[in-house]
Design a protein around this motif. Structure first.
Motif, short mmCIF file in Angstrom:
data_model
loop_
_atom_site.label_atom_id
_atom_site.label_comp_id
_atom_site.label_asym_id
_atom_site.label_seq_id
_atom_site.Cartn_x
_atom_site.Cartn_y
_atom_site.Cartn_z
N MET A 29 44.44 -62.52 -17.57
CA MET A 29 44.49 -63.55 -16.54
C MET A 29 43.13 -64.03 -16.06
SD MET A 29 47.68 -62.11 -14.27
CE MET A 29 47.92 -63.63 -13.38
N VAL A 30 42.09 -63.24 -16.32
CA VAL A 30 40.76 -63.64 -15.85
C VAL A 30 39.75 -63.75 -16.99
CG1 VAL A 30 38.86 -63.10 -14.27
CG2 VAL A 30 41.20 -62.56 -13.60
N PRO B 201 40.85 -66.20 -20.17
CA PRO B 201 40.85 -67.61 -19.77
C PRO B 201 39.44 -68.17 -19.46
CG PRO B 201 42.63 -66.46 -18.67
CD PRO B 201 41.80 -65.41 -19.35
N TRP C 184 37.69 -71.14 -21.42
CA TRP C 184 37.22 -72.30 -20.65
C TRP C 184 35.77 -72.63 -21.00
CZ3 TRP C 184 39.07 -75.97 -17.36
CH2 TRP C 184 38.17 -76.62 -16.52
N CYS D 129 41.48 -68.45 -11.40
CA CYS D 129 41.96 -67.32 -12.22
C CYS D 129 42.08 -66.04 -11.38
CB CYS D 129 40.99 -67.06 -13.39
SG CYS D 129 41.05 -68.32 -14.67
N TYR E 237 45.44 -63.98 -10.34
CA TYR E 237 45.53 -62.55 -10.63
C TYR E 237 45.88 -61.77 -9.36
CZ TYR E 237 44.13 -57.73 -11.12
OH TYR E 237 44.12 -56.37 -11.08
#
Length: 200
Positions: A53-54, A57, A61, A92, A96
């Motif tokens: 989730m962090v 991504p 990005w 993000c 989370y």
């Protein structure tokens, strides 16, 4: 002869700077934390959401924005370009935290302070391009210090080394490195103080 020395210095600085970028340093800490304190199954369930989730991504990005030309480089050295990076990372982390709260009934304390550090750096970025590399490595040193003071001091040395490489590579001025370190020291002090209070 002097050119070779400068070239070698830049190569070494780039290796250090690239390896100890904020994402890698945090990744090392989370792996350390997970497997130091939990069983393999617990570690996987704790670390996997952060990774999915962090970390992944944010990496995706960065790669996408560099490929499309929106960011000059993976360091996002341009102060104007950094705004969207800060916002994306914050989104993000917030997502989370929502997931973590729904699953566990409380917020992830470390990720909360990473978000605070990010907001502080974003505010600073309005006036001066503070070094994210230096700031996050100083904070990672504080995270390690909370478990093992020797590891914390060791990582603080790494943070200082990273700060020097950022100046050598001309990614930041000395002032920008000190600003990043100063912000991180303040956030780290509050984190360590709160961490001690919660343990008592």
């Amino acid at each position: 002869m002097e050119e070779k020395k400068t070239s070698a210095l830049h190569i070494i600085s780039r290796i250090i700077s690239d390896f100890f970028n904020p994402l890698v340093s945090l990744f090392i800490y989370f792996v350390y934390l997970s497997f130091q304190n939990y069983t393999f199954k617990q570690a996987t369930s704790h670390f996997l959401p952060i990774l999915l989730m962090v970390i992944i991504p944010v990496v995706a990005w960065l790669v996408w924005n560099v490929k499309t030309g929106r960011y000059t480089n993976m360091d996002v050295s341009n102060r104007v370009q950094r705004k969207s990076l800060y916002i994306f990372i914050a989104v993000c982390i917030v997502l989370y935290q929502i997931y973590h709260y729904v699953m566990n009934g409380f917020l992830d304390f470390v990720m909360l302070f990473i978000l605070i550090l990010l907001f502080a750096l974003q505010y600073s970025n309005l006036y001066i391009k503070s070094s994210m590399h230096t700031a996050f490595n100083v904070f990672v040193a504080a995270l390690f210090y909370a478990f093992d003071w020797k590891a914390g001091i060791f990582w603080l040395g790494i943070a200082a080394l990273v700060g020097i490489t950022r100046v050598i590579l001309k990614r930041h001025t000395i002032k920008e490195v000190f600003m990043g370190a100063g912000i991180a020291f303040l956030v780290s002090f509050i984190y360590l103080y709160c961490n001690i209070q919660f343990q008592h």
